[in-house]
Motif scaffolding. Structure first.
Motif, mmCIF file in Angstrom:
data_model
loop_
_atom_site.group_PDB
_atom_site.id
_atom_site.type_symbol
_atom_site.label_atom_id
_atom_site.label_comp_id
_atom_site.label_asym_id
_atom_site.label_seq_id
_atom_site.Cartn_x
_atom_site.Cartn_y
_atom_site.Cartn_z
ATOM 1 N N GLY A 1 0.802 -1.205 0.000
ATOM 2 C CA GLY A 1 0.000 0.000 0.000
ATOM 3 C C GLY A 1 0.841 1.264 0.000
ATOM 4 O O GLY A 1 2.056 1.248 -0.181
ATOM 5 N N ASN A 2 0.176 2.370 0.243
ATOM 6 C CA ASN A 2 0.790 3.686 0.203
ATOM 7 C C ASN A 2 1.653 3.935 1.432
ATOM 8 O O ASN A 2 1.237 3.683 2.555
ATOM 9 N N GLU A 3 2.863 4.450 1.209
ATOM 10 C CA GLU A 3 3.793 4.660 2.319
ATOM 11 C C GLU A 3 3.238 5.638 3.350
ATOM 12 O O GLU A 3 3.357 5.414 4.567
ATOM 13 N N GLN A 4 2.631 6.710 2.894
ATOM 14 C CA GLN A 4 2.080 7.694 3.818
ATOM 15 C C GLN A 4 0.934 7.098 4.633
ATOM 16 O O GLN A 4 0.827 7.330 5.842
ATOM 17 N N GLY B 1 5.015 5.982 15.628
ATOM 18 C CA GLY B 1 4.787 5.121 14.477
ATOM 19 C C GLY B 1 5.958 5.171 13.521
ATOM 20 O O GLY B 1 6.472 6.253 13.218
ATOM 21 N N PHE B 2 6.382 4.007 13.030
ATOM 22 C CA PHE B 2 7.485 3.932 12.084
ATOM 23 C C PHE B 2 7.039 3.506 10.690
ATOM 24 O O PHE B 2 7.868 3.362 9.795
ATOM 25 N N GLN C 1 2.342 4.905 7.288
ATOM 26 C CA GLN C 1 2.882 5.698 8.389
ATOM 27 C C GLN C 1 1.772 6.148 9.331
ATOM 28 O O GLN C 1 1.878 6.016 10.556
ATOM 29 N N LEU C 2 0.708 6.671 8.772
ATOM 30 C CA LEU C 2 -0.404 7.147 9.596
ATOM 31 C C LEU C 2 -1.054 6.001 10.360
ATOM 32 O O LEU C 2 -1.421 6.154 11.532
ATOM 33 N N LEU C 3 -1.197 4.831 9.703
ATOM 34 C CA LEU C 3 -1.787 3.673 10.372
ATOM 35 C C LEU C 3 -0.918 3.237 11.547
ATOM 36 O O LEU C 3 -1.432 2.932 12.633
ATOM 37 N N SER C 4 0.401 3.224 11.353
ATOM 38 C CA SER C 4 1.288 2.809 12.444
ATOM 39 C C SER C 4 1.191 3.774 13.619
ATOM 40 O O SER C 4 1.225 3.359 14.782
ATOM 41 N N GLU C 5 1.053 5.052 13.333
ATOM 42 C CA GLU C 5 0.919 6.047 14.397
ATOM 43 C C GLU C 5 -0.393 5.864 15.151
ATOM 44 O O GLU C 5 -0.425 5.921 16.391
ATOM 45 N N ARG C 6 -1.479 5.645 14.404
ATOM 46 C CA ARG C 6 -2.785 5.464 15.047
ATOM 47 C C ARG C 6 -2.814 4.208 15.911
ATOM 48 O O ARG C 6 -3.403 4.203 17.001
ATOM 49 N N ARG C 7 -2.190 3.139 15.424
ATOM 50 C CA ARG C 7 -2.173 1.895 16.201
ATOM 51 C C ARG C 7 -1.346 2.047 17.477
ATOM 52 O O ARG C 7 -1.753 1.573 18.544
#
Length: 229
Positions: free
Chosen positions: A152-155, A186-187, A158-164
């Motif tokens: 998927g999309n890198e951005q 998030g990384f 990134q946002l998903l990792s931060e939210r999790r």
């Protein structure tokens, strides 16, 4: 079932960069007593390359800065007991004693539905059990890292990792862990621990890591002999 592991890999020296105001624990390759023989400078140099190889900056940093001596052994014992409790009681997590800290890894597929940052009901129960243990060993700070695979999309990753990472942090706080102890980061897809070319590798990369390390008060207790475990 959880799996309690210990890191024993020797590494070359490399400088690491400090993250925010975190003060990290000591290089201990096996158990409580191994922290006694290392100096702060050597430990700090070791941390970065361990982190870069493992896919976890914070894991490397836990191995980096060193307390050492009898104080390091006391902190190691404190962490041994805490890690053993997490290993016994928190399902779906891999528990690893790293230096004078603890690394707890959750498969994101266990914690969350696909592409979601909403924690499942089963995982809420396990995170509640983790929170209880963290509250019993409250002289620690905790970093929560979110990681994704490269699909998927890198951005978006990134946002998903931060939210999790933030979702786990918020739930631990809801279960009584002081927000002052918690940091969420998030990384995205930038810290893989396996290949993204296979499904099994991508699954390993989709994870949340909880890094537990001594706070300044625990270090002071260990250094002054007040810490008794």
């Amino acid at each position: 079932m959880t799996h309690l592991q210990k890191l024993t890999k020797p590494v070359a020296l490399i400088l690491i960069i400090a993250m925010t105001s975190l003060t990290w624990g000591c290089q201990t390759t096996t158990n409580a007593g191994r922290g006694a023989g290392y100096g702060a400078a050597a430990g700090g140099l070791l941390g970065g390359i361990i982190g870069s190889r493992s896919g976890s900056w914070a894991k490397g940093a836990i191995l980096g800065a060193v307390i050492g001596g009898a104080a390091g052994a006391l902190i190691g014992n404190y962490m041994d007991k805490q890690a053993a409790e997490i290993d016994r009681n928190v399902e779906g997590a891999t528990v690893e004693r790293v230096g004078e800290g603890i690394r707890v890894v959750f498969d994101s597929g266990i914690l969350f539905s696909t592409a979601s940052s909403t924690i499942t009901s089963t995982s809420r129960y396990n995170l509640e059990k983790l929170a209880r243990i963290l509250n019993n060993y409250d002289d620690t700070n905790v970093v929560i890292e979110g990681h994704t695979d490269s699909v998927g999309n890198e951005q978006s990753n990134q946002l998903l990792s931060e939210r999790r990472a933030q979702a786990v942090s918020s739930l631990l706080r809801a279960y009584g862990v002081s927000g002052n102890r918690l940091s969420a980061v998030g990384f995205g897809e930038t810290r893989p621990v396996a290949t993204n070319e296979t499904e099994s590798g991508r699954r390993l990369n989709r994870r949340v890591e909880v890094l537990i390390y001594a706070n300044n008060d625990l270090k002071r207790q260990a250094q002054t002999g007040e810490l008794r475990m």
